[in-house]
Design a protein around this motif. Structure first.
Motif, PDB file in Angstrom:
ATOM      1  N   LYS A   4     -34.450  39.769 -83.052  1.00  0.00           N
ATOM      2  CA  LYS A   4     -33.435  39.322 -84.029  1.00  0.00           C
ATOM      3  C   LYS A   4     -32.201  39.801 -83.919  1.00  0.00           C
ATOM      4  N   PRO A   5     -31.127  38.873 -83.756  1.00  0.00           N
ATOM      5  CA  PRO A   5     -29.738  39.468 -83.636  1.00  0.00           C
ATOM      6  C   PRO A   5     -29.423  40.291 -84.810  1.00  0.00           C
ATOM      7  N   SER A   6     -28.571  41.429 -84.778  1.00  0.00           N
ATOM      8  CA  SER A   6     -28.027  42.267 -85.506  1.00  0.00           C
ATOM      9  C   SER A   6     -27.178  41.489 -86.543  1.00  0.00           C
ATOM     10  N   SER A   7     -26.534  40.404 -86.188  1.00  0.00           N
ATOM     11  CA  SER A   7     -25.659  39.478 -86.977  1.00  0.00           C
ATOM     12  C   SER A   7     -25.578  38.471 -86.163  1.00  0.00           C
ATOM     13  N   LYS A   8     -24.657  37.438 -86.793  1.00  0.00           N
ATOM     14  CA  LYS A   8     -24.173  36.161 -86.089  1.00  0.00           C
ATOM     15  C   LYS A   8     -24.126  36.560 -84.459  1.00  0.00           C
ATOM     16  N   PHE A   9     -24.367  36.157 -83.645  1.00  0.00           N
ATOM     17  CA  PHE A   9     -24.027  36.265 -82.285  1.00  0.00           C
ATOM     18  C   PHE A   9     -23.641  35.320 -81.637  1.00  0.00           C
ATOM     19  N   ASP A  10     -22.325  35.328 -80.993  1.00  0.00           N
ATOM     20  CA  ASP A  10     -21.843  34.320 -80.229  1.00  0.00           C
ATOM     21  C   ASP A  10     -22.258  34.590 -78.821  1.00  0.00           C
ATOM     22  N   PRO A  11     -22.700  33.655 -77.974  1.00  0.00           N
ATOM     23  CA  PRO A  11     -23.384  33.966 -76.832  1.00  0.00           C
ATOM     24  C   PRO A  11     -22.355  34.714 -75.698  1.00  0.00           C
ATOM     25  N   ILE A  12     -22.501  35.725 -75.004  1.00  0.00           N
ATOM     26  CA  ILE A  12     -21.681  36.428 -74.033  1.00  0.00           C
ATOM     27  C   ILE A  12     -21.912  35.986 -72.656  1.00  0.00           C
ATOM     28  N   LEU A  13     -21.152  35.336 -71.873  1.00  0.00           N
ATOM     29  CA  LEU A  13     -21.497  35.070 -70.480  1.00  0.00           C
ATOM     30  C   LEU A  13     -21.256  36.226 -69.699  1.00  0.00           C
ATOM     31  N   VAL A  14     -22.150  36.693 -68.966  1.00  0.00           N
ATOM     32  CA  VAL A  14     -22.040  37.885 -68.273  1.00  0.00           C
ATOM     33  C   VAL A  14     -22.397  37.566 -66.665  1.00  0.00           C
ATOM     34  N   ALA A  15     -21.480  38.390 -65.858  1.00  0.00           N
ATOM     35  CA  ALA A  15     -21.971  37.914 -64.326  1.00  0.00           C
ATOM     36  C   ALA A  15     -21.833  39.213 -63.664  1.00  0.00           C
ATOM     37  N   ASP A  16     -22.635  39.304 -62.546  1.00  0.00           N
ATOM     38  CA  ASP A  16     -22.560  40.445 -61.457  1.00  0.00           C
ATOM     39  C   ASP A  16     -22.004  39.720 -60.122  1.00  0.00           C
ATOM     40  N   ILE A  17     -20.781  39.992 -59.757  1.00  0.00           N
ATOM     41  CA  ILE A  17     -20.326  39.468 -58.657  1.00  0.00           C
ATOM     42  C   ILE A  17     -20.246  40.356 -57.560  1.00  0.00           C
ATOM     43  N   GLY A  18     -21.145  40.023 -56.398  1.00  0.00           N
ATOM     44  CA  GLY A  18     -20.923  41.170 -55.211  1.00  0.00           C
ATOM     45  C   GLY A  18     -20.826  40.117 -54.067  1.00  0.00           C
ATOM     46  N   GLY A  19     -20.657  40.937 -52.845  1.00  0.00           N
ATOM     47  CA  GLY A  19     -20.619  40.334 -51.552  1.00  0.00           C
ATOM     48  C   GLY A  19     -21.548  39.297 -51.383  1.00  0.00           C
ATOM     49  N   THR A  20     -22.802  39.470 -51.516  1.00  0.00           N
ATOM     50  CA  THR A  20     -23.922  38.842 -51.158  1.00  0.00           C
ATOM     51  C   THR A  20     -24.329  37.769 -52.091  1.00  0.00           C
ATOM     52  N   ASN A  21     -24.400  38.354 -53.529  1.00  0.00           N
ATOM     53  CA  ASN A  21     -24.760  37.542 -54.632  1.00  0.00           C
ATOM     54  C   ASN A  21     -23.863  37.326 -55.666  1.00  0.00           C
ATOM     55  N   ALA A  22     -23.671  36.247 -56.264  1.00  0.00           N
ATOM     56  CA  ALA A  22     -23.261  36.109 -57.615  1.00  0.00           C
ATOM     57  C   ALA A  22     -24.458  35.673 -58.595  1.00  0.00           C
ATOM     58  N   ASN A  42     -30.916  33.546 -66.515  1.00  0.00           N
ATOM     59  CA  ASN A  42     -30.357  34.323 -65.636  1.00  0.00           C
ATOM     60  C   ASN A  42     -30.519  33.858 -64.071  1.00  0.00           C
ATOM     61  N   ILE A  43     -29.468  33.236 -63.394  1.00  0.00           N
ATOM     62  CA  ILE A  43     -29.417  32.760 -62.195  1.00  0.00           C
ATOM     63  C   ILE A  43     -28.446  33.308 -61.127  1.00  0.00           C
ATOM     64  N   THR A  44     -29.118  33.285 -59.979  1.00  0.00           N
ATOM     65  CA  THR A  44     -28.288  33.977 -58.858  1.00  0.00           C
ATOM     66  C   THR A  44     -28.185  33.014 -57.810  1.00  0.00           C
ATOM     67  N   PHE A  45     -26.815  33.052 -57.336  1.00  0.00           N
ATOM     68  CA  PHE A  45     -26.310  32.106 -56.353  1.00  0.00           C
ATOM     69  C   PHE A  45     -26.182  32.988 -55.004  1.00  0.00           C
ATOM     70  N   ALA A  46     -25.974  32.299 -53.761  1.00  0.00           N
ATOM     71  CA  ALA A  46     -25.453  33.254 -52.767  1.00  0.00           C
ATOM     72  C   ALA A  46     -23.833  33.037 -52.900  1.00  0.00           C
ATOM     73  N   SER A  47     -23.148  33.981 -52.849  1.00  0.00           N
ATOM     74  CA  SER A  47     -21.883  34.076 -53.030  1.00  0.00           C
ATOM     75  C   SER A  47     -20.998  33.172 -52.025  1.00  0.00           C
ATOM     76  N   ALA A  48     -21.577  33.317 -50.882  1.00  0.00           N
ATOM     77  CA  ALA A  48     -20.979  32.634 -49.839  1.00  0.00           C
ATOM     78  C   ALA A  48     -21.002  31.104 -49.771  1.00  0.00           C
ATOM     79  N   ASP A  49     -21.835  30.640 -50.772  1.00  0.00           N
ATOM     80  CA  ASP A  49     -21.748  29.354 -51.015  1.00  0.00           C
ATOM     81  C   ASP A  49     -20.582  28.710 -51.915  1.00  0.00           C
ATOM     82  N   PHE A  50     -19.699  29.519 -52.182  1.00  0.00           N
ATOM     83  CA  PHE A  50     -18.680  28.998 -53.139  1.00  0.00           C
ATOM     84  C   PHE A  50     -17.595  29.520 -52.516  1.00  0.00           C
ATOM     85  N   GLY A  51     -16.487  28.921 -52.615  1.00  0.00           N
ATOM     86  CA  GLY A  51     -15.012  29.096 -52.189  1.00  0.00           C
ATOM     87  C   GLY A  51     -14.459  30.057 -53.078  1.00  0.00           C
TER      88      GLY A  51
END
Length: 332
Positions: A4-22, A42-51
């Protein structure tokens, strides 16, 4: 995870951007009782697939089109200078302000991966990580994080009555100090290879090869041309005594460095070690003299003896840290 959220919680977009995966995710709630974030989509993409980052971000948001986050925090494996981010291995460059405007975020923070590690530290799950050294953490004191990987990273979560903030640094380039006679002999040999014997040049992935070469010289053995991965494999199988001695020394010496950083940062809240190498060396690390070397600080030995050290093996650290960056700063 039920939460249960501690209060009204606006979603946060988070990312882990590395040389291999985003890797992207949405933080949809914060469980106040467990002090844990709820990570979804939670979705992982190959970083090299994007410019570009913008392309990767657009693609991710198309996968979660039923949710429109207005807050975001990105953890990146690269430098951030005056609002500009360069991810050299990918050829990506972006302006924080331009991305914020283009995606209509009301908040956008971009932090490096070890800053994310520091922000995440208070929100880690003890059951998913390994206690290397017992101790009594002061819940209001600073926390240090560090670890060797491709390079050597470190940061500090500075905590006070007024709040908290992360102090990033270049601790990997501190001159490596000798503690005993073997260290001294190794440094003499390392100086023949390296213009500056720093923490990173010895403990990073490539640095392990330097340490192996020095260990072979000290032991009077002809060194082979081995990579860090080969050294680790030969040490694990017991085929190479010098490789074994190299990794044992690695764990011992990292203990000294961790203790140095604990003193430097006043990390009575605990030290968390991670990075790409140590989690794969759990048994050797726990059997080493890491704890002994960590606490061997002369008149300050009693000070560091109370500090717990945790090996972080938990997944999603950069995502948790990205969420905590906004949450910690009172923006959730």
């Amino acid at each position: 995870m039920d939460s249960k959220p501690s209060s009204k919680f606006d979603p946060i977009l988070v990312a882990d951007i590395g040389g291999t995966n985003a890797r992207f995710a949405l933080i949809t709630a914060f469980n106040l009782q467990k002090k844990q974030f709820v990570v979804e989509y939670n979705i992982t993409f190959a970083s090299a697939d994007f410019g570009s980052l913008e392309d990767a971000l657009t693609h991710y948001l198309s996968q979660v089109s039923h949710i429109k986050p207005i807050r975001a925090c990105l953890a990146v494996a690269g430098p951030i200078k005056t609002g500009q981010v360069h991810l050299t291995n990918l050829g990506w460059h972006f302006s924080v302000e331009q991305v914020k405007t283009a995606f209509e975020f009301t908040q956008l923070e971009v932090i490096n991966d070890f800053a994310a590690f520091a922000y995440a530290a208070p929100y880690l799950d003890p059951q998913q990580n390994i206690a290397v050294k017992p101790g009594q953490a002061d819940t209001d004191a600073n926390i240090a994080v560090m670890g060797p990987g491709t390079g050597f990273g470190a940061a500090c979560l500075v905590r006070s009555g007024q709040g908290s903030a992360v102090l990033s640094c270049e601790a990997g380039h501190i001159t490596l100090a000798s503690v005993n006679d073997l260290d001294t002999q190794l440094i003499i040999e390392l100086r023949k290879q390296l213009a500056h014997v720093s923490i990173e040049t010895v403990f990073s992935g490539p640095g392990i090869s330097h340490l192996y070469q020095a260990m072979a010289a000290v032991k009077g053995v002809d060194a082979k041309n081995l990579t860090a991965a080969q050294i680790s494999e030969l040490a694990t199988t017991g085929e190479c005594a010098v490789c074994e001695a190299t990794l044992d020394q690695f764990c011992d010496w990292v203990g000294s460095v961790a203790g140095d950083l604990a003193l430097t940062f006043g990390a009575l809240g605990g030290v968390f070690i991670g990075g790409g190498i140590l989690p794969r060396m759990q048994a050797r690390l726990l059997a080493s003299r890491f704890v002994e070397r960590f606490a061997a600080k002369g008149i300050m030995s009693q000070y560091v003896s109370q500090i717990p050290v945790t090996l972080v093996t938990q997944d999603n650290i950069p995502l948790i840290g990205a969420a905590a960056c906004l949450h910690t700063n009172g923006q959730s």
